[in-house]
Design a protein around this motif. Structure first.
Motif, PDB file in Angstrom:
ATOM      1  N   ARG A 283       0.833  -1.208   0.000  1.00  0.00           N
ATOM      2  CA  ARG A 283       0.000   0.000   0.000  1.00  0.00           C
ATOM      3  C   ARG A 283       0.874   1.268   0.000  1.00  0.00           C
ATOM      4  NH1 ARG A 283      -4.018  -1.027   4.921  1.00  0.00           N
ATOM      5  NH2 ARG A 283      -4.771   1.031   4.291  1.00  0.00           N
TER       6      ARG A 283
ATOM      7  N   ASP B  24      -1.142   4.648   0.182  1.00  0.00           N
ATOM      8  CA  ASP B  24      -1.585   4.966   1.539  1.00  0.00           C
ATOM      9  C   ASP B  24      -0.416   5.401   2.411  1.00  0.00           C
ATOM     10  OD1 ASP B  24      -4.268   4.516   1.165  1.00  0.00           O
ATOM     11  OD2 ASP B  24      -4.271   2.479   1.969  1.00  0.00           O
TER      12      ASP B  24
ATOM     13  N   SER C 121      -4.008   0.072  -2.345  1.00  0.00           N
ATOM     14  CA  SER C 121      -4.508   0.970  -1.299  1.00  0.00           C
ATOM     15  C   SER C 121      -6.012   1.146  -1.474  1.00  0.00           C
ATOM     16  CB  SER C 121      -3.817   2.333  -1.386  1.00  0.00           C
ATOM     17  OG  SER C 121      -2.437   2.227  -1.141  1.00  0.00           O
TER      18      SER C 121
END
Length: 322
Positions: A153, A156, A189
């Protein structure tokens, strides 16, 4: 090791896979009034007194562990080029943000929560020094670090760090803020991590992220907006991925989107680039294009080839350094 052939975008290094459907091949028109005067920022000048802040985003997944030495070498090459221009401050975060609070395999809680890792012998959250100092600190911080969550991710991680109090503690006023990413697979994400990573549906990360849950992932444009607004200073993104060298023959947004479109039409689980077990990260390439369209400094390279302009050279040129 020489950094791979590159494309001017933002700083991230990926060994990556992943794909996305229905790719738009038109470039994005951006309202300049919405970008906090990104394009009005003065060109960066190398030399005494100049500074650059680099956040290295570690791919913490199990499948990337075997490639860490390669990733460290590529990142170190980029750091060496940047430090030849200015004083570099290096911080390290990971793309392990857990699985929405669920415990799935190595996904625990919020993972590393995009917080700076300890680097250097004194337990600091960042390190400054020459190219050798930076490479040594990076190697010590990540080489033996246990692997974490398999859901990469980076979007993020960068967004959360850019929105956190740690950004103010790390980032020096006037310094370009560059995110450097070395990853093995594409971004996963989600808009709602708790729902997407529900243990009842969890399985192969590629299937969950890019088949079942693809429509649930965050949009690249929103991430780009957040990053360019994180600081009034220049923002950069460096990406090194599994592109075929010919994909990077032209350095512009349209060419990169066309390359991403070609890769997403392939069988993402069988057709690998460079003869390796990775394919270019389609979503991460799209983020680089979105950042490029917003005036950010971007450097894109391929670990499949060591020719052409390096990511560090591209980033400095995009910042306006002579």
């Amino acid at each position: 090791m020489r950094a791979p052939s590159s494309v001017v975008l933002v700083a991230a290094a990926v060994l990556g896979c992943g794909a996305r459907t229905a790719l738009e091949l038109s470039t994005v028109e951006v309202d300049a009034s919405s970008l906090d005067a990104t394009d009005a920022r003065a060109p960066f000048v190398c030399g005494y007194g100049s500074v650059i802040d680099v956040v290295y985003v570690l791919d913490a997944s199990a499948t990337a562990v075997g490639e860490r030495d390669v990733a460290i070498g590529l990142a170190a090459d980029t750091l060496e080029e940047l430090s030849g221009c200015s004083s570099v401050r290096l911080g390290v975060i990971t793309d392990d943000l857990g699985a929405g609070g669920h415990s799935i395999d190595r996904c625990v809680g919020m993972g590393d929560d995009a917080r700076l890792l300890t680097v250097g012998a004194r337990g600091s959250l960042y390190v400054e020094g020459d190219a050798d100092d930076l490479a040594s600190a990076l190697r010590a911080a990540v080489r033996e670090r246990p692997y974490g969550c398999g859901y990469e991710r980076p979007f993020d991680a960068m967004s959360r760090f850019a929105s956190s109090a740690q950004l103010g503690e790390f980032h020096r006023s006037g310094a370009p803020l560059i995110f450097l990413y070395v990853a093995e697979e594409d971004d996963c994400s989600p808009r709602d991590a708790h729902s997407l990573f529900d243990p009842r549906f969890a399985g192969d990360p590629d299937v969950l992220c890019f088949v079942v849950g693809e429509s649930l992932l965050v949009e690249e444009g929103g991430v780009a907006d957040l990053l360019v607004r994180a600081t009034p200073d220049h923002v950069g993104f460096g990406l090194i991925a599994g592109f075929e060298p010919e994909d990077l023959a032209r350095i512009d947004a349209e060419s990169l989107l066309e390359a991403a479109a070609r890769y997403e039409t392939r069988d993402r689980f069988a057709d690998r680039s460079c003869g390796d077990e990775t394919i270019p990260p389609v979503r991460t390439t799209r983020l680089a294009v979105e950042l490029l369209n917003r005036g950010a400094a971007v450097g894109v390279g391929s670990y499949c080839d060591d020719g052409g302009r390096t990511v560090g050279e591209q980033l400095l040129a995009a910042l306006g350094a002579p």
